[in-house]
Design a protein around this motif. Structure first.
Motif, PDB file in Angstrom:
ATOM      1  N   TYR A 131       0.848  -1.209   0.000  1.00  0.00           N
ATOM      2  CA  TYR A 131       0.000   0.000   0.000  1.00  0.00           C
ATOM      3  C   TYR A 131       0.876   1.250   0.000  1.00  0.00           C
ATOM      4  O   TYR A 131       0.660   2.187  -0.753  1.00  0.00           O
ATOM      5  CB  TYR A 131      -0.904  -0.051   1.230  1.00  0.00           C
ATOM      6  CG  TYR A 131      -1.736   1.174   1.478  1.00  0.00           C
ATOM      7  CD1 TYR A 131      -1.264   2.216   2.286  1.00  0.00           C
ATOM      8  CD2 TYR A 131      -3.007   1.306   0.920  1.00  0.00           C
ATOM      9  CE1 TYR A 131      -2.027   3.347   2.533  1.00  0.00           C
ATOM     10  CE2 TYR A 131      -3.787   2.436   1.163  1.00  0.00           C
ATOM     11  CZ  TYR A 131      -3.285   3.445   1.976  1.00  0.00           C
ATOM     12  OH  TYR A 131      -4.042   4.569   2.219  1.00  0.00           O
ATOM     13  N   PHE A 132       1.880   1.228   0.861  1.00  0.00           N
ATOM     14  CA  PHE A 132       2.831   2.347   0.995  1.00  0.00           C
ATOM     15  C   PHE A 132       3.515   2.627  -0.346  1.00  0.00           C
ATOM     16  O   PHE A 132       3.586   3.769  -0.806  1.00  0.00           O
ATOM     17  CB  PHE A 132       3.872   1.965   2.055  1.00  0.00           C
ATOM     18  CG  PHE A 132       4.954   2.966   2.296  1.00  0.00           C
ATOM     19  CD1 PHE A 132       6.002   3.138   1.404  1.00  0.00           C
ATOM     20  CD2 PHE A 132       4.949   3.725   3.451  1.00  0.00           C
ATOM     21  CE1 PHE A 132       7.006   4.051   1.652  1.00  0.00           C
ATOM     22  CE2 PHE A 132       5.961   4.646   3.707  1.00  0.00           C
ATOM     23  CZ  PHE A 132       6.986   4.798   2.803  1.00  0.00           C
ATOM     24  N   ALA A 133       4.017   1.557  -0.984  1.00  0.00           N
ATOM     25  CA  ALA A 133       4.779   1.735  -2.223  1.00  0.00           C
ATOM     26  C   ALA A 133       3.897   2.315  -3.326  1.00  0.00           C
ATOM     27  O   ALA A 133       4.332   3.181  -4.097  1.00  0.00           O
ATOM     28  CB  ALA A 133       5.371   0.395  -2.655  1.00  0.00           C
ATOM     29  N   ILE A 134       2.657   1.859  -3.385  1.00  0.00           N
ATOM     30  CA  ILE A 134       1.762   2.355  -4.436  1.00  0.00           C
ATOM     31  C   ILE A 134       1.413   3.819  -4.182  1.00  0.00           C
ATOM     32  O   ILE A 134       1.522   4.663  -5.073  1.00  0.00           O
ATOM     33  CB  ILE A 134       0.489   1.482  -4.515  1.00  0.00           C
ATOM     34  CG1 ILE A 134       0.876   0.078  -5.032  1.00  0.00           C
ATOM     35  CG2 ILE A 134      -0.567   2.112  -5.414  1.00  0.00           C
ATOM     36  CD1 ILE A 134      -0.196  -0.960  -4.870  1.00  0.00           C
ATOM     37  N   LYS A 135       1.016   4.121  -2.980  1.00  0.00           N
ATOM     38  CA  LYS A 135       0.590   5.503  -2.672  1.00  0.00           C
ATOM     39  C   LYS A 135       1.763   6.480  -2.843  1.00  0.00           C
ATOM     40  O   LYS A 135       1.653   7.505  -3.510  1.00  0.00           O
ATOM     41  CB  LYS A 135       0.081   5.592  -1.225  1.00  0.00           C
ATOM     42  CG  LYS A 135      -1.277   4.943  -1.016  1.00  0.00           C
ATOM     43  CD  LYS A 135      -2.376   5.765  -1.635  1.00  0.00           C
ATOM     44  CE  LYS A 135      -3.742   5.217  -1.241  1.00  0.00           C
ATOM     45  NZ  LYS A 135      -4.739   5.477  -2.252  1.00  0.00           N
ATOM     46  N   ASN A 136       2.880   6.156  -2.237  1.00  0.00           N
ATOM     47  CA  ASN A 136       4.002   7.100  -2.255  1.00  0.00           C
ATOM     48  C   ASN A 136       4.765   7.048  -3.567  1.00  0.00           C
ATOM     49  O   ASN A 136       5.294   8.054  -4.025  1.00  0.00           O
ATOM     50  CB  ASN A 136       4.936   6.820  -1.076  1.00  0.00           C
ATOM     51  CG  ASN A 136       4.312   7.227   0.248  1.00  0.00           C
ATOM     52  OD1 ASN A 136       4.019   8.406   0.462  1.00  0.00           O
ATOM     53  ND2 ASN A 136       4.080   6.268   1.127  1.00  0.00           N
ATOM     54  N   GLY A 137       4.799   5.863  -4.188  1.00  0.00           N
ATOM     55  CA  GLY A 137       5.458   5.760  -5.493  1.00  0.00           C
ATOM     56  C   GLY A 137       4.795   6.694  -6.498  1.00  0.00           C
ATOM     57  O   GLY A 137       5.458   7.437  -7.225  1.00  0.00           O
ATOM     58  N   ARG A 138       3.464   6.673  -6.511  1.00  0.00           N
ATOM     59  CA  ARG A 138       2.742   7.538  -7.449  1.00  0.00           C
ATOM     60  C   ARG A 138       2.916   9.000  -7.050  1.00  0.00           C
ATOM     61  O   ARG A 138       3.072   9.881  -7.884  1.00  0.00           O
ATOM     62  CB  ARG A 138       1.267   7.169  -7.467  1.00  0.00           C
ATOM     63  CG  ARG A 138       1.024   5.853  -8.202  1.00  0.00           C
ATOM     64  CD  ARG A 138      -0.312   5.259  -7.876  1.00  0.00           C
ATOM     65  NE  ARG A 138      -1.377   5.982  -8.564  1.00  0.00           N
ATOM     66  CZ  ARG A 138      -2.672   5.702  -8.405  1.00  0.00           C
ATOM     67  NH1 ARG A 138      -3.053   4.776  -7.560  1.00  0.00           N
ATOM     68  NH2 ARG A 138      -3.575   6.355  -9.059  1.00  0.00           N
ATOM     69  N   ASN A 139       2.918   9.253  -5.778  1.00  0.00           N
ATOM     70  CA  ASN A 139       3.071  10.638  -5.308  1.00  0.00           C
ATOM     71  C   ASN A 139       4.426  11.215  -5.704  1.00  0.00           C
ATOM     72  O   ASN A 139       4.548  12.397  -6.002  1.00  0.00           O
ATOM     73  CB  ASN A 139       2.908  10.642  -3.779  1.00  0.00           C
ATOM     74  CG  ASN A 139       2.556  12.010  -3.249  1.00  0.00           C
ATOM     75  OD1 ASN A 139       2.107  12.890  -3.996  1.00  0.00           O
ATOM     76  ND2 ASN A 139       2.776  12.213  -1.960  1.00  0.00           N
ATOM     77  N   PHE A 140       5.459  10.377  -5.702  1.00  0.00           N
ATOM     78  CA  PHE A 140       6.802  10.853  -6.026  1.00  0.00           C
ATOM     79  C   PHE A 140       7.226  10.468  -7.435  1.00  0.00           C
ATOM     80  O   PHE A 140       8.421  10.400  -7.752  1.00  0.00           O
ATOM     81  CB  PHE A 140       7.816  10.328  -4.983  1.00  0.00           C
ATOM     82  CG  PHE A 140       7.681  11.021  -3.665  1.00  0.00           C
ATOM     83  CD1 PHE A 140       6.927  10.464  -2.645  1.00  0.00           C
ATOM     84  CD2 PHE A 140       8.263  12.254  -3.451  1.00  0.00           C
ATOM     85  CE1 PHE A 140       6.766  11.126  -1.426  1.00  0.00           C
ATOM     86  CE2 PHE A 140       8.111  12.918  -2.235  1.00  0.00           C
ATOM     87  CZ  PHE A 140       7.362  12.350  -1.233  1.00  0.00           C
ATOM     88  N   GLU A 141       6.231  10.220  -8.275  1.00  0.00           N
ATOM     89  CA  GLU A 141       6.451  10.024  -9.717  1.00  0.00           C
ATOM     90  C   GLU A 141       7.416   8.906 -10.058  1.00  0.00           C
ATOM     91  O   GLU A 141       8.213   9.020 -10.985  1.00  0.00           O
ATOM     92  CB  GLU A 141       6.932  11.336 -10.351  1.00  0.00           C
ATOM     93  CG  GLU A 141       5.818  12.384 -10.319  1.00  0.00           C
ATOM     94  CD  GLU A 141       6.280  13.748 -10.763  1.00  0.00           C
ATOM     95  OE1 GLU A 141       7.303  13.828 -11.471  1.00  0.00           O
ATOM     96  OE2 GLU A 141       5.628  14.719 -10.380  1.00  0.00           O
ATOM     97  N   GLU A 142       7.341   7.824  -9.300  1.00  0.00           N
ATOM     98  CA  GLU A 142       8.078   6.642  -9.720  1.00  0.00           C
ATOM     99  C   GLU A 142       7.309   6.029 -10.885  1.00  0.00           C
ATOM    100  O   GLU A 142       6.089   6.130 -10.954  1.00  0.00           O
ATOM    101  CB  GLU A 142       8.150   5.603  -8.573  1.00  0.00           C
ATOM    102  CG  GLU A 142       8.826   6.117  -7.316  1.00  0.00           C
ATOM    103  CD  GLU A 142      10.336   6.123  -7.406  1.00  0.00           C
ATOM    104  OE1 GLU A 142      10.881   5.690  -8.449  1.00  0.00           O
ATOM    105  OE2 GLU A 142      10.979   6.560  -6.451  1.00  0.00           O
TER     106      GLU A 142
END
Lengths: 766, 231
Positions: free
Chosen positions: A243-254
């Motif tokens: 969940y963390f990786a998806i939410k923050n990954g998208r937020n930080f443009e990974e």
């Protein structure tokens, strides 16, 4: 006068009443006074609420309806009245200056969030749990680093990494928390702290962990995991991480590819770990299957929530926490600071003896310390620490170890430092000095850290191995030096003329001269050191504090029985087999004794030291082989035990009839006390501090050193009068209780420390 | 050397190490190396794998050059800071052509009395120790990056290509050198001023110590001195 920032310490707890009470007691020792304590209690099943009833006047209790850490933390933020909200786990204990450091950082450095290091201090598994950790937007993390330079180019998929704090030890400006909506309530157990740090950073806030501001963690079990076992709901971690990786990954443009690959890697890593512990037989097959299925479930649900569900954050408009005029804090600490006695962070015990003044915060140095194998200085330091804790003082001990750890044992925090030889390169040719100086400097670095975190006020260093030399030269804290046998004396006894030892001897002299106070265990030690180092004792404050030991229970005391049919005497020698301990004189005395009393049994316990005192080099034999070859007729009556544990030594003391230690030199003679503790008569020599311990013809007999015939005659005279064996044994026990109790020793040191500190304070004020 | 080692020498070593500070030199050196390696890696990745037109390619190349220059500057700055620390703590100034000169030498004091920075620059008596020598003394393996060069056989075409590449990079080298020379002057002035300030503070400390001795609190039994006795 500048307005002090106020702090709300939020403790989120569920089912851990016993550790919570320890945390609350330890918060009473915080140096920073402007804080309130909010305890957010989940649906607990134990007696937490009954325990908290005793603190009703000093804390605020908030109930959380679900076992959800994110929600619990948000409830704390909503109710907080302080400028800063600090979080600490209910199974942790903060260092004394924790809040003081956090407030200083958040006040002056333009930070919005910070937190310090976390040490696991339970003796079962001490380790550095967290320090200067970093996390990426794809949930990759590094928990322990020496500095941020180690990860300046982080290894991992993600291109965005930040320093993050651990939930056990973190603090934020309340305004910053409200602006980002607090914690995401999806995180019920883990990753809540890292997620918040990333969201704060995305919002333009400044978040940075620090190396100090330490918290000591004693991991407790919870509904999600059993401490010190592999049992736990690990699928929750996988779910939270994805969940963390998806939410923050998208937020930080990974890229989506990186996010997907990051999630898969996390899942595979967990799976591999499950396989490893199965192969290591830490879990059973059915448990593995359950874990395996849990990983799938966690991954799928984590991905689903990550893509399709919005975050559940604290809504500022709906809460009553709009930052307006502060309500008055319900101050937790109404008592003046530093007035609380020390507390054992693991058991929660406080000393029972009433303290006679403000408790001190003391640092003792000792290269060896229990539970490692110890002798001499280590044993003495341990008893000092134990005694000082009983008198109400907080004690930190710095010792050598294989890894950097902090643990808590028998009244003291024990800081182990592994060897690091990164300084004094120019002195590499002098091996002993090179090692000792490097260690002394490491000790100094640790002392600086302890001043910052734990407010230590005074350092006590043995003269032996010059542990406290660098600190004494730096002048950071007053250093009290405990005198032992000087290395020059030992070098002389062993006829060692190496430059290395000569220079260490000179360093010992400097340490003695730089000390604020010299403490000897006997008049003999003081005079010996004074003479060998030409000290002018009129210029250096000094005193004598005799060794003390813990008296054994009365049931353990076994003096020689009044009537014993056909007495077969047992004579005990306990100590290193080396020339200084008089082992050669004992060897020569044994056949003389056996001639008169052939049934006598000799037990010789201790490590053979013939390699180090050059006996083996000169004779080609170790001590045991030498005895067996020189006195073959006595071999059947002599038993060599080698090194023995403390428990085995106690049994040997208890069961012997006479203790013999004809040392050529002893600065004090702790071994005689240990025998006297069990009501045994002792035979020693007129040397060093021995006559100050053993009263000749009252608690034992003393002979001239290096006189095996006189030694034999002393033994024989006692065997001829068994009644005297009993009288001397009992007299020895009484003398110990009267003069050599460990608490009496601790009081002696306490008096010296207070004197040194009051002089230091008056110098700094003038 | 060992026989002549005195306790005072050991104390000097200890005080030097105390002044060194907490950041490990090894970590700083390794970190700089890591940054450089990372930069080279992504440079290769971008320039070799992505179809960029001439101008965009140029921009990327120059960006990477800038990164390299900055990394080099940090490295040199760190080296210079180390040198200055050594100088300040050991109070030594070495001229390749002369014996060691200590700061209590009148010639040295006279030189430091000059306030014009240009004068100091022109003063040929004072140079920093060669960096290689200093590194050998303290920690040779930290900030120095070894560049093993293996001799190989190259074709004429490769040699011409290399020559042209060097020619192409010459402007960048020129400007880097210019920057470096200016920085060196600035750092030298900085260093000299630090030395001067240090000398002054030592002199002041000596005076303070002398005055303290005169005004020291009398020990038990000693006669109390009146101020008038000192005048």
């Amino acid at each position: 006068m500048k307005n002090q920032l106020s702090v709300s310490v939020v403790i989120n707890t569920i089912d851990r009443g016993s550790s919570l009470i320890i945390l609350l007691k330890s918060l009473e020792n915080q140096t920073y006074p402007f804080f309130e304590v909010l305890v957010v209690v989940g649906p607990t099943r134990d007696n937490t609420l009954e325990i908290l009833a005793a603190y009703r006047e000093r804390i605020r209790i908030i109930r959380c309806p679900t076992a959800n850490l994110g929600k619990s933390r948000n409830l704390g933020i909503e109710s907080a009245r302080g400028d800063i909200v600090a979080f600490i786990d209910d199974d942790a204990v903060p260092s004394i200056k924790w809040l003081e450091q956090i407030v200083a950082l958040l006040d002056s450095e333009g930070l919005d969030g910070t937190g310090g290091c976390v040490f696991l201090i339970h003796p079962a598994s001490p380790q550095v749990q967290y320090r200067l950790g970093i996390i990426s937007s794809l949930a990759e993390q590094v928990d322990v680093q020496e500095s941020f330079l180690s990860s300046i180019v982080p290894k991992g998929l993600s291109s965005f990494w930040i320093g993050r704090m651990m939930g056990t030890n973190m603090a934020y400006k309340r305004s910053a928390l409200l602006e980002v909506g607090g914690f995401d309530e999806f995180f019920r157990w883990v990753y809540d702290d890292s997620d918040l740090a990333l969201r704060l950073t995305a919002d333009g806030k400044n978040v940075r962990p620090v190396k100090e501001a330490a918290v000591y963690h004693i991991p407790g079990s919870s509904r999600n995991r059993q401490a010190f076992t592999y049992s736990g709901k690990w699928w929750m971690q996988t779910q939270a991480a994805i969940y963390f990786a998806i939410k923050n990954g998208r937020n930080f443009e990974e890229s989506y590819r990186s996010i997907a690959w990051g999630c898969v890697k996390f899942f595979l890593r967990h799976l591999l770990w499950d396989i490893q512990i199965l192969r290591g037989k830490k879990i059973s097959g059915p448990q593995f299957i359950k874990l395996f299925l849990g990983e799938f479930y966690g991954s799928l649900t984590g991905a689903g929530y990550g893509f399709f569900r919005a975050r559940r954050l604290l809504s500022v408009s709906n809460s009553s926490t709009t930052y307006k005029e502060k309500e008055a804090l319900l101050m937790f600490n109404k008592n003046p600071r530093f007035s609380q006695p020390a507390i054992d962070p693991i058991s929660g015990q406080s000393p029972s003896i009433k303290i006679t003044g403000p408790p001190l915060r003391i640092c003792l140095l000792s290269s060896a310390y229990p539970p490692a194998r110890i002798e001499g200085v280590g044993r003495h330091t341990h008893l000092m620490a134990k005694g000082l804790f009983e008198l109400g003082h907080t004690v930190h001990v710095i010792t050598r170890g294989d890894h950097e750890t902090i643990t808590y044992y028998d009244g003291a925090y024990i800081h182990s430092l592994p060897f690091e030889l990164r300084r004094y390169e120019r002195l590499r040719g002098l091996t002993n000095l090179f090692h000792n100086l490097n260690y002394s400097h490491q000790v100094h670095d640790k002392i600086v850290s302890l001043i910052l975190n734990d407010g230590i006020e005074i350092v006590d260093s043995p003269l032996w191995q010059i542990d406290g030399l660098v600190t004494a030269l730096s002048g950071r804290l007053p250093v009290v030096v405990r005198l032992q046998t000087a290395i020059k004396t030992i070098a002389h006894l062993h006829k060692n003329t190496l430059d290395d030892f000569r220079i260490i001897g000179e360093m010992e002299e400097i340490l003695a001269k730089k000390a604020r106070f010299l403490v000897a265990n006997s008049q003999a030690t003081l005079e010996a050191v004074e003479k060998i180092y030409s000290l002018d004792l009129e210029d250096i404050p000094h005193g004598i504090v005799s060794h003390g030991i813990v008296p054994v229970a009365d049931e353990q005391v076994s003096p020689f029985p009044i009537i014993r049919p056909n007495p077969q005497f047992t004579v005990l020698f306990l100590g290193r087999l080396e020339k200084r301990k008089g082992i050669m004189d004992l060897f020569q005395a044994i056949p003389l004794v056996l001639r008169e009393f052939p049934q006598t049994k000799f037990i010789i316990a201790g490590e053979d030291n013939s390699d180090h005192d050059e006996f083996k080099m000169k004779s080609g034999l170790d001590y045991i082989t030498y005895f067996q070859s020189q006195y073959p007729e006595c071999v059947s009556q002599v038993e060599f035990k080698g090194w023995v544990s403390d428990e085995a030594a106690s049994e040997l003391y208890r069961t012997c009839d006479l203790f013999v230690a004809p040392s050529l030199y002893e600065s004090f003679g702790l071994i005689y006390l240990e025998a006297m503790n069990y009501g045994k008569p002792v035979i020693g020599c007129f040397c060093g501090g021995v006559p100050e311990v053993v009263e000749h013809k009252r608690t034992g007999l003393l002979v001239d050193p290096g006189a095996p015939k006189a030694l034999a005659e002393a033994v024989i005279s006692l065997f001829r009068s068994p009644g005297v064996l009993r009288e001397m044994g009992l007299a020895g026990r009484n003398r110990l209780l009267d003069k050599f109790h460990y608490l009496k020793m601790a009081r002696g040191f306490e008096r010296i420390y207070r004197e040194v500190l009051s002089i230091s304070l008056s110098h700094s004020n003038s | 050397m060992i026989n002549s080692l005195k306790p005072e020498n050991i104390i000097e070593e200890i005080q030097f190490e105390l002044a060194q500070g907490l950041i490990r030199k090894e970590e700083l050196g390794e970190a700089i190396r890591s940054v450089r390696n990372f930069s080279n890696k992504i440079r290769k990745e971008i320039l070799e794998n992505y179809p960029l037109d001439g101008k965009l390619r140029d921009i990327f190349r120059k960006q990477f050059q800038l990164i390299e220059m900055l990394t080099k500057l940090i490295e040199e700055n760190a080296l210079l800071t180390q040198n200055l620390k050594i100088m300040i703590n050991h109070r030594r100034v070495v001229n390749p052509g002369l014996d060691r000169i200590h700061l209590d030498n009148p010639a040295v004091r006279e030189a430091f009395a000059s306030t014009a920075g240009e004068d100091l620059l022109l003063n040929q008596n004072y140079y920093l120790l060669n960096q290689e020598e200093i590194l050998k003394v303290i920690a040779p393996k930290t900030l120095k990056i070894d560049m093993p060069i293996t001799k190989g056989r190259t074709s004429l075409t490769t040699k011409i290509k290399s020559f042209l590449k060097l020619l192409y990079h010459r402007p960048a080298f020129f400007y880097t050198l210019q920057l470096g020379e200016k920085q060196e002057k600035i750092n030298t002035i900085f260093g000299y001023w630090l030395m001067k300030l240090y000398t002054n503070s030592q002199m002041q400390q000596d005076q303070i110590n002398r005055l303290n001795e005169q005004l020291s609190i009398p020990e038990k039994g000693a006669e109390k001195r009146e101020l008038k006795d000192l005048l």
